[in-house]
Every structure is written in structure tokens, then in C-alpha cells.
Motif scaffolding. Structure first.
Motif, PDB file in Angstrom:
ATOM      1  N   GLU B 115       4.289  32.308 -50.901  1.00 48.52           N
ATOM      2  CA  GLU B 115       5.589  32.160 -49.947  1.00 48.52           C
ATOM      3  C   GLU B 115       4.567  31.800 -48.740  1.00 48.52           C
ATOM      4  N   ALA B 116       3.057  33.161 -49.548  1.00 47.93           N
ATOM      5  CA  ALA B 116       2.816  33.364 -48.075  1.00 47.93           C
ATOM      6  C   ALA B 116       1.996  32.114 -46.929  1.00 47.93           C
ATOM      7  N   ASP B 122       4.072  27.454 -41.835  1.00 52.89           N
ATOM      8  CA  ASP B 122       4.779  26.399 -40.826  1.00 52.89           C
ATOM      9  C   ASP B 122       4.699  27.197 -39.339  1.00 52.89           C
ATOM     10  N   ASN B 123       3.578  28.199 -39.280  1.00 55.50           N
ATOM     11  CA  ASN B 123       3.367  28.842 -38.255  1.00 55.50           C
ATOM     12  C   ASN B 123       2.356  28.376 -37.521  1.00 55.50           C
ATOM     13  N   VAL B 124       1.593  28.703 -38.108  1.00 55.07           N
ATOM     14  CA  VAL B 124       0.765  27.343 -37.065  1.00 55.07           C
ATOM     15  C   VAL B 124       0.875  25.845 -36.570  1.00 55.07           C
ATOM     16  N   MET B 125       1.634  25.135 -37.531  1.00 57.39           N
ATOM     17  CA  MET B 125       2.097  24.068 -36.698  1.00 57.39           C
ATOM     18  C   MET B 125       2.600  24.276 -35.846  1.00 57.39           C
ATOM     19  N   PHE B 470       1.713  36.494 -34.648  1.00 57.55           N
ATOM     20  CA  PHE B 470       1.401  36.376 -35.755  1.00 57.55           C
ATOM     21  C   PHE B 470       0.378  36.432 -36.166  1.00 57.55           C
ATOM     22  N   LEU B 471       0.293  38.006 -36.758  1.00 54.16           N
ATOM     23  CA  LEU B 471      -0.898  37.728 -36.865  1.00 54.16           C
ATOM     24  C   LEU B 471      -1.780  38.161 -38.878  1.00 54.16           C
ATOM     25  N   LYS B 538       2.982  18.661 -45.099  1.00 49.67           N
ATOM     26  CA  LYS B 538       4.113  18.561 -43.859  1.00 49.67           C
ATOM     27  C   LYS B 538       4.080  17.597 -43.343  1.00 49.67           C
ATOM     28  N   GLY B 539       3.038  16.456 -42.616  1.00 46.32           N
ATOM     29  CA  GLY B 539       2.843  15.590 -41.956  1.00 46.32           C
ATOM     30  C   GLY B 539       1.672  16.462 -40.366  1.00 46.32           C
ATOM     31  N   PHE B 540       1.350  16.994 -40.665  1.00 49.58           N
ATOM     32  CA  PHE B 540       0.661  17.811 -39.097  1.00 49.58           C
ATOM     33  C   PHE B 540      -0.491  16.005 -38.861  1.00 49.58           C
TER      34      PHE B 540
END
Lengths: 204, 786
Positions: B115-116, B122-125, B470-471, B538-540
Motif C-alpha cells: 500500500e505504501a 501514485d503521488n510522485v507521478m 504529501f510528506l 505504471k508507465g512513467f
């Protein structure tokens, strides 16, 4: 001139201040002689009790001991008042430092409580369990002299801890007349480390 | 009990090692219960300061049980300080973080790694340009390297900075501006050779105690008549344990160190005692704006710094200033200057570093045995990771910078990264990064191996709104920073992982993992790999190399990619070795050649440049820039400052003037506040406060006063004192004759205590060149509470 008379008084005061809280009472240990040690059961009990007492001021076997008395103000000259020579000060035994060349004493020896009395220590919760003091030094068979269970580094002066006046009777040498300790007692193999041993450990 | 593969290998290798050495069978085969069985010792560098002592870690039953000094390590030769001896206990605090946590409805809730990692990816992308990584000089070399590669090549984002910005940045810019290349010429052997030590605002008896003892023990071991030939001069603003050991303690008004250094230079030229040959061959002069100067013009600049004028400004007597001038002017004297945070954490930290080099260059006292300026570092790998790997907003590995096209290309080629992926614009430096986070210019941040919510200056401003961003915080214990985090990741600590550190004297030290991390705690290195790989899956696009493969792929010796992002694979494979060998290729350009990993394994650290000689032996360099010691100095040159940007092998003497500090005591805030450390605690105390013995010796913060100030204010030991600055206030107990003795009009507070955050009070003004804040001086007032 009249101030000069105060000097011995002040010195005595300083010494008393240092030793009053010492954990080791000379009286209780000086009674024990080699004849008392002949009884193995007794000496085992004493040894166990003394190991436990020593462990209270060491986080692990081989750690520099924590100072069991007040330590303020901390400076080498203050420490050496009692610890440059072994002796008995006001009924307490003070061990002689085995490394008098190192003078920044508090670099390694911590006080057991804060020097600043207005702050209090909290309980530190930890699962740390240090290396235990070995119950006997390893030896190849019963009749040869035991090896040293710790390394010699900074403990070159065996008399500091193993002399006949050691506060811990179980650590006293039974033959104080022999001065060349390393003639018979060699370091145990595991106490000295070498890079060869370290590097042969596996990579992950 | 099941024996894992690793345990099996470890046991068989250990037995093989013992057999090979002909060691006796485990003691106890006959007689008594002897040494605990299964105990073995492993080498590692100490976890704490930049001294980089070698330690031997005693491991038994999968736990660290003892730590001793490594007698074969050239740094400490077997000696340690209290922090080193108790380093094993930092692993075992009861509140170790053992599983990832995600904040939901204001509460940290246990989460799985899956999960982490998913949430972070997700958040960085989502907003990769406004993501930042704030790390540390306590990162191992491979950890710093993977973070740099991930953010600079993978995300084309340069918002990467370490806490070394708060610690060593002024030293770095000082080196670069004077010598063109970072890190000192000298080494710790200089302590054994010098006859005069000068510390510039540095309490090394508490902060680098092993080095202090190395010098003091040498002095005390000499016969009495020789002891008097060795002089120790401590210059500072607060009398410390170091000052008590000094022959001279010279107390100066804060910030006037700039004028004192210039005054020494003035005397060297005025008395004609400077080293003319050295100056003519190896140096040139520059004005503050960069224009070239002649020595006469430089002399003209120094005319403001006569001993009489400087005595008035600094508070040091004319006689003592002249003594300093004479010491540096004496060609026979071997003078070693040492400094650390007093000089670096300074609103003119870079200038101050330049000025100390000026003094030594003019006197010709540099790169000679026992005679050199030596910048001490605070953190165990501030040199190895932050400075050499270059985990700074403007830097790339091996002394490269993002602005330079050739440097970017070197990295992109080695990494097989898409050409142009590295952004030429430097990212945010530390203070700017936190300002950006507070203002919303950055939306997310990943904090590793450090605790900014405790250590940043002017906390109220710099950590504002951090909780709403988002830390992500990777740490080993709950800290002031984990409390603000959206995601908390449990990390492996010290000998729970493989690692490499680089210390103050260019020494690179390697260690192997000795015990398993607790619970689900995992290496920071793995955490970065796992997040990066998730983003790749995820395709980044940024995380694809030129061939479309994973940019951060870890390959084994046959070139086959291994699935290092899976913990089961990672923990049984030495990823450190792969990354270090890759990084090593980037260290040759600026002659910072580190030794190969397998060579480091066999040594107690090696000082770069490490070069293989004709016989195939890897040779370290004791003194840099010196012929016959440093292999990169050309034959016949003697001393060659080969880093010089102009290519003329000359070091630069900068005309740096005195400048008043940004905030000085006045009517409303009449006292100076200085902050710092104590022997027992490391930085913000998150590790050392979990050690019973260290905590008992120094449990809480306090405020030190000069006894006369205290008497005038009616303050006694134990009184509750409110310290108030323009930024914030805290309450602390007074300690009048404390660990140190601040000068009149100054108070001192240690910063380790997380229950008393002195950084609520400190000023965040910083050196405009290095961007390093000044924690040593700001104006405060105090008030005694009933």
C-alpha cells in the motif's frame, strides 16, 4: 598565610565528595583471603554476586565502566586525585586507571546520573542486551593457565583490576608475587579481531 | 529452528575463517563456561560523526551485543567515545518503527509495504516536478547515489538536497572557490606531526573527541620539556571542555573571526614574514568581486585590519593578535587549523573558510606534514555521500554540476539515460526547499535519514503547512518529522544493512550487514528502488533508459537484471557493490578515485585518490596535492593545486571583508544565543536518547549563562527561563556553571532535546554563497519565570 591551612582541608573535602557514593566498600571485601576462596561453593557465589555488581555499571562486557559516583566538575586532574594510584580513600577502594596516558576521561566514562541536578532522566525503554561477562576465562585444559577473556588494548596494566587489592575478590590474582602476567596468560583467540576474520564473513 | 540460506553461509564462512587461522576450537571444550559461543566481530565505521572511527561490532545470536574500537583503523587506533561504545544500543529502543504507516483521518494507521509503495508512486507521478527529496550526510554512498539517479535522471528534477546543507555547505563552497575542487589536502596524521593546533570556534573535545584525544594524548606522552613546545590555541565565543585543555583561550565577539583572520594576513605582509616563494608559485589574489589583484592591492585591502583596530572590534588583545601573527610568520612552526560548525554555520561561512585558507596560503603552511588547514565534518558521510556523490541541488557525482553540459552527458551516458533527461537548472537548496513546501511550490517531499522538523532553523516558518503536503518520512524511530508525515516508512539502521561511508579525511569505509532489521523495517535503498520500479511499471517515461528498460536496474556480474525491487531478492544480494562500482566510474574526472568495493572490503578504509601502482597494489593518498603522495601531481611540481579552475594550478586568496551579522543584540533582545551539541548526543537525539546510559548522563536541554550575567539578572541554577526571540520562545532550566561557559552577554542551548525545540527561536539567515544557515548567533531576551 592562614589560607594555606585550608588547603589540606579542601583536598580532603574534594576526595570525600568523590568517594562517598562509591559502590564498593573496602571493608566488606578485604576480609576475603585465599583461604576463604578455597571453598569453591563460596567463591562461586561471591563471583556471581561480583559479576552482577560489575555488570550494573557496564552496558556490555568490555564497555568502559560508568562512573559509580558523582562526577562534577569533571576534569582529568579531578579524576586522577583518586585514580592515578590504587588506594583506599575513606574506606572505599579506588582502582588505578590502566591507561593514565588518556586524559579526556569523560570521553569514554559516563556519569550514571545527570551532572545538572535540575533535569531528571526518564525511563528509557530498550531491549538492548549487552555481551555478558564470561564466567571463566577459556583454557585448553584444566591445568594450564587461563587465557585473557578480553583484549589487552587499554588494559595493558593487569594490576589495575587483578591486583591483590582489587575490590572484586574473584578477579584478584592468587599469585600476586608474579609480575610477568603475559608469560603464562595469552589473549583468547576470539578477543582480538583482525581484518582477515572480518572479511571472511559473507556478503549478505 | 530453520536455518536460512544467509545464516548457513555466514556460519560456514565463519568456521572456515577460524579453521584457516588455526584458531582453537570454540573455547569451553574443556573446563568452565567460557566466552559466549557464537560471538563474532565485524568491522564497520561508527554510525555517528565525521571523524569516521573504525569499530568492531560484536554479534551474537543475531543481535549486536558489544562495540569496541578497531585497533587497526588509522583514524582512532582502537579508541572511541561514549557515542561509539553505545552505538550498538541504538538499534534496540522499544519504539523502533517496524511497519509502514499511512495517516488516515489524522491518525497513523498500520499499512503494508504494498500500500505504501503504491501510494507514494501514485503521488510522485501525479506531480513529479514538484516532488523533492531531502536527505542527509548520514546516507550511505549507495543510498545517496540511487536517490540522485532517481530524481535527477528519472524525474528530470533537481530538488534534491541533504541536511549537510546545514552543516558543510560553507566548507564545500570555501574549497571550490579557493582550490577549485572540494575536500582537504590534509589527514589525521597531521595531528601527530603538528606543533601548534588552532581551533576556530570548534569544541572538538566533545564533538570530535577521538581526534582531540589523539592530539592531547600525544602531547601528554612526551617528556615535560617537549610538551611545552606543543601549543594549543582555542579561539571561540564560548569556553568549552576544549578551551580548558588549551594553552590560550582567545574569546572574540561573535562574527569578528572574519576580522581576526584578516588581521593575521595583515601582519604576515606587514612584517614581511609571509612565504614569498610559496605565494609566488602557488597562489594568486582576487578581490571580493572576482577581479584580479596584485599583492600590493591585496595589502591595501588589509590595511583596515591592523591588530589595534581588530582588537577593538573582536575583544582579543593586541598582544594575542600579534602572537597569532608571529606563530603563522614563523617558518619553523607546523600549524594545524581545525574548524567545523563555528565557521560553517555562519552568515559569511564561505568567506570565513576562504580566510582561513588565506592565512595558511600566505604563511605557506598548507599540504605539509603537520601544517595545514583542515575542515572537520559533522556527519559520517557528509564527505562520502553529500559531497562526493553530490546529493545537492546543483551537483552530480564526482564533483560534477548540473549546469555543465559535458558533466550531464557523462552521467547520462553511463546510466544509458535518455539524452537531455538531466535538468540544467539547479533545484531548491534546503531552506528554499522548505519555504517552497510551505508556500505550495513543492507538493511532496521524501525525507530520509534526517529530522528537519527538529533541526531546521526558524521552525515555525520553515515547517509551516508541512502536515498538509504529501510528506513521506523514512526513519527508525518516531521523530518530530514522522509526526507530520503522510506516510512513515520503517528503515534499517547502521549494521542492519550493507553500507559505505566517507569521512573528513577522504577515507571511504565499507561494512557488511551484521544483523537483520526489526519487524518489517527495510533499507532506504530498497525503498527508493521499489518506488522507482513501481513508477516504471505504471508507465512513467522518465524511468525508462534509452532501450526502454528500467533506469535503475541492478544487474549481476553476468549483466542479467535481478529483481532488486522485491525485498526477498534484495536482501540476499549485495546491491551496494553493484551501485558503488557504477558510481566509482564517475569519480575519476576530478581525481577523486575511490577504491573498488572488493578492495575496500579488505581495508579499514582507504583515502582517495586510490590508484593501483605498477605492482597492482591499491595505494591510498595521505596528503592531496603533494608530489610522491598524490599520484595526480606532476613530476617536479612539489605542490600542485591541480583543481584550479583557471588551469594554472594556483589557489586563490580572496579579499573578504568583515561584515556585521544580520541580527545583533539590541535594547529589546539584548543577548546572543548560540546553539550546539553535547558529547553524549547525536544531532536531534533520536538515536542516542534511546540509549539508557547516554540519556541518564544528559537527559534534557538546558540554558547556560555566564555567572556574572546570571548574578546581575538574579538567575540561579534550576530557575525556569523563557528565551524569546523575534521568531519564537521556549522555556528551559538555567545552568550557570554548566558544561561550557558562554561569554558575557551570550547564552548557549544544546539542540538535541526533542521536548525543547530551540530551533523555534533560531534565525534562518544564511550565507548567500553556500546557503548554510547560521545557528550560532541571533538576538534573544530572557525572562525568569516564577
Amino acid at each position: 598565610m592562614r589560607y594555606l591551612a585550608l588547603i589540606p582541608l579542601l583536598c580532603a573535602g574534594a576526595v570525600t565528595f568523590c568517594v562517598t557514593t562509591s559502590l564498593v566498600d573496602a571493608k566488606s571485601t578485604q576480609d576475603i583471603t585465599p583461604s576463604a576462596q578455597a571453598n569453591t561453593a563460596d567463591s562461586d557465589t561471591i563471583a556471581t554476586a561480583e559479576r552482577a555488581a560489575r555488570a550494573t555499571h557496564r552496558a556490555f562486557y568490555t564497555a568502559p565502566p560508568i562512573v559509580p559516583h558523582d562526577l562534577y566538575p569533571a576534569s582529568a586532574s579531578n579524576c586522577l586525585v583518586c585514580h592515578s594510584k590504587k588506594g583506599t580513600y575513606f574506606g572505599k577502594i579506588s582502582p588505578r586507571t590502566p591507561h593514565p596516558q588518556l586524559t579526556n576521561c569523560t570521553q569514554c566514562h559516563l556519569p550514571s546520573k545527570p551532572a545538572f541536578v535540575y533535569v531528571e532522566a526518564d525511563l528509557v525503554e530498550t531491549s538492548w542486551k549487552g555481551l555478558e561477562t564470561p564466567t571463566a576465562a577459556p583454557r585448553a585444559n584444566r591445568v594450564i593457565p587461563p587465557t585473557m577473556p578480553h583484549r589487552k588494548f587499554m588494559r595493558e596494566d593487569c594490576q589495575s583490576c587483578h591486583s591483590y587489592q582489587s575490590p572484586y575478590t574473584s578477579m584478584r590474582t592468587p599469585h600476586p608475587q608474579r609480575m610477568n602476567c603475559a608469560q603464562c596468560h595469552v589473549p583468547a583467540a576470539d578477543t582480538e579481531f583482525t581484518i582477515e576474520k572480518a572479511r571472511k564473513l559473507p556478503v549478505r | 529452528m530453520k536455518t536460512s540460506r544467509r545464516d548457513f553461509i555466514r556460519q560456514s564462512a565463519h568456521l572456515a575463517a577460524m579453521a584457516a587461522l588455526g584458531a582453537a576450537l570454540p573455547a569451553g571444550a574443556a573446563g568452565g563456561v567460557p566466552l559466549p559461543d557464537g560471538l563474532h566481530w565485524q568491522k564497520a565505521p561508527c554510525r555517528f560523526c565525521g571523524t569516521g572511527c573504525g569499530v568492531m561490532v560484536g554479534v551474537k545470536g543475531g543481535r549486536v551485543v558489544a562495540v569496541q574500537g578497531d585497533p587497526d583503523c588509522g583514524v582512532n587506533k582502537g579508541l572511541l567515545c561514549v557515542k561509539g561504545y553505545y552505538a550498538g544500543a541504538i538499534l534496540y529502543g522499544k519504539d523502533r518503527l517496524t511497519h509502514p504507516m499511512i495517516r488516515k483521518d489524522g491518525k497513523h494507521v498500520k499499512a503494508t509495504w504494498e500500500e505504501a509503495i503504491e501510494l507514494i508512486a501514485d503521488n510522485v507521478m501525479k506531480d513529479s516536478d514538484r516532488f523533492s527529496i531531502y536527505g542527509s550526510g548520514q546516507w550511505t554512498v549507495p543510498e545517496g547515489y540511487i536517490n540522485l539517479k532517481f530524481i535527477k535522471a528519472g524525474l528530470s528534477n533537481n530538488h534534491l538536497d541533504p541536511n549537510a546543507r546545514l552543516c558543510m555547505a560553507s566548507a564545500v563552497v570555501g574549497f571550490i572557490t579557493t582550490f577549485g575542487v572540494d575536500e582537504p589536502s590534509g589527514c589525521y596524521e597531521d595531528l601527530d606531526e603538528c606543533d601548534t593546533v588552532i581551533t576556530w570556534g570548534n569544541n572538538w573535545a566533545e564533538m570530535h573527541p577521538v581526534l582531540f584525544s589523539r592530539f592531547m594524548d600525544r602531547k601528554r606522552s612526551l617528556p615535560k620539556y617537549q610538551q611545552s613546545e606543543i601549543t594549543y590555541i582555542d579561539m571561540g565565543t564560548r569556553k568549552t571542555r576544549s578551551s580548558s585543555a588549551a594553552n590560550y583561550y582567545l574569546e572574540f565577539v561573535p562574527q569578528t573571526d572574519l576580522a581576526i583572520a584578516n588581521c593575521i594576513c595583515y601582519q604576515l605582509i606587514e612584517n614581511d614574514t609571509y612565504d614569498k616563494e610559496f605565494v609566488a608559485q602557488h597562489t594568486r589574489f582576487k578581490a571580493n568581486d572576482g577581479a584580479d589583484l596584485t599583492i600590493e592591492e591585496f595589502k591595501g585591502f588589509l590595511d583596515d585590519y591592523t591588530p589595534e583596530k581588530v582588537a577593538e572590534l573582536s575583544g582579543i588583545s593586541v598582544g594575542h593578535l600579534k602572537m597569532l601573527g608571529e606563530i603563522f610568520g614563523d617558518p619553523k612552526r607546523k600549524v594545524l587549523s581545525l574548524w567545523c560548525m563555528g565557521v560553517n554555520q555562519h552568515t559569511r561561512g564561505t568567506w570565513m573558510n576562504n580566510l582561513i585558507y588565506n592565512v595558511h596560503l600566505l604563511a605557506g603552511k598548507i599540504a605539509k606534514p603537520g601544517s595545514t588547514p583542515f575542515s572537520l565534518t559533522g556527519q559520517p558521510s557528509a564527505c562520502g555521500t553529500a559531497r562526493e556523490v553530490g546529493t545537492l541541488a546543483h551537483a552530480l557525482p564526482g564533483g560534477r554540476v548540473v549546469k555543465n553540459e559535458e558533466h550531464r552527458k557523462d552521467c547520462e551516458d553511463l546510466w544509458n539515460a535518455v539524452p537531455g533527461c538531466i535538468n540544467p537548472k539547479p533545484g531548491f537548496h534546503t531552506v528554499r526547499m522548505f519555504e517552497g513546501l510551505a508556500a505550495g511550490e513543492l507538493t511532496s517531499m521524501w525525507v530520509q535519514v534526517t529530522n528537519p522538523a527538529h533541526s531546521m532553523p526558524h521552525l515555525h516558518k520553515n515547517l509551516a503547512n508541512a502536515e498538509d503536503r504529501f510528506l513521506v518520512v523514512s526513519d527508525v524511530y518516531p521523530t518530530a518529522t514522522t509526526r507530520l508525515a503522510k506516510v512513515v516508512l520503517p528503515s534499517a539502521l547502521w549494521v542492519e544493512k550493507n553500507g559505505i561511508f566517507g569521512n573528513s579525511e577522504r577515507r571511504t569505509q565499507q561494512w557488511f550487514k551484521a544483523v537483520d532489521p526489526p519487524g518489517e523495517a527495510r533499507d532506504d535503498l530498497w525503498q527508493v528502488l521499489a518506488v522507482a520500479h513501481r513508477m516504471y511499471k505504471k508507465g512513467f517515461k522518465g524511468l525508462r533508459d534509452r532501450d526502454g528498460n528500467f533506469l535503475l536496474a541492478i544487474r549481476d556480474e553476468n549483466g542479467k537484471e535481478i529483481e532488486a525491487w522485491k525485498w526477498e531478492v534484495f536482501k540476499d544480494f549485495n546491491v551496494d557493490r553493484v551501485l558503488f562500482e557504477e558510481y566509482r566510474k564517475l569519480t575519476f574526472k576530478k581525481h577523486k578515485d575511490v577504491a573498488p568495493y572488493d578492495v575496500l572490503v579488505e581495508h579499514h578504509g582507504l583515502r582517495w585518490p586510490v590508484v593501483q601502482d605498477d605492482q597492482g597494489v591499491w595505494r591510498e593518498t595521505t596528503r592531496r596535492f603533494v608530489e610522491h603522495e598524490d599520484p595526480y601531481v606532476e613530476e617536479g611540481k612539489g605542490i600542485q593545486f591541480y583543481g584550479a579552475k583557471a588551469g594554472d594550478d594556483r589557489a586563490i586568496l580572496w579579499a573578504r571583508p568583515y561584515e556585521a551579522p544580520p541580527e545583533v543584540p539590541d535594547k529589546d533582545y539584548p543577548l546572543w544565543l548560540c546553539t550546539g551539541r553535547v558529547l553524549e548526543h547525536w544531532h536531534t537525539g533520536t538515536m542516542t536518547q534511546r540509549v539508557k546510559e547516554l540519556h541518564n548522563a544528559m537527559p534534557r536541554a538546558y540554558v547556560e549563562f555566564h555567572p556574572i550575567d546570571a548574578r546581575e539578572m538574579g538567575i540561579q541554577d534550576g530557575d525556569k527561563i523563557r528565551i524569546q526571540s523575534r521568531r519564537g520562545s521556549i522555556v528551559l532550566p538555567a545552568w550557570v556553571r554548566g558544561r561550557g561557559l558562554p561569554q558575557r552577554g551570550m547564552i548557549f542551548v544544546p539542540f538535541f532535546d526533542e521536548t525543547k525545540l530551540i530551533n523555534e527561536v533560531t534565525l534562518d539567515a544564511y550565507c548567500p554563497m553556500s546557503k548554510e544557515p547560521d545557528y550560532k548567533k541571533c538576538a534573544v531576551r530572557v525572562e525568569k519565570l516564577a
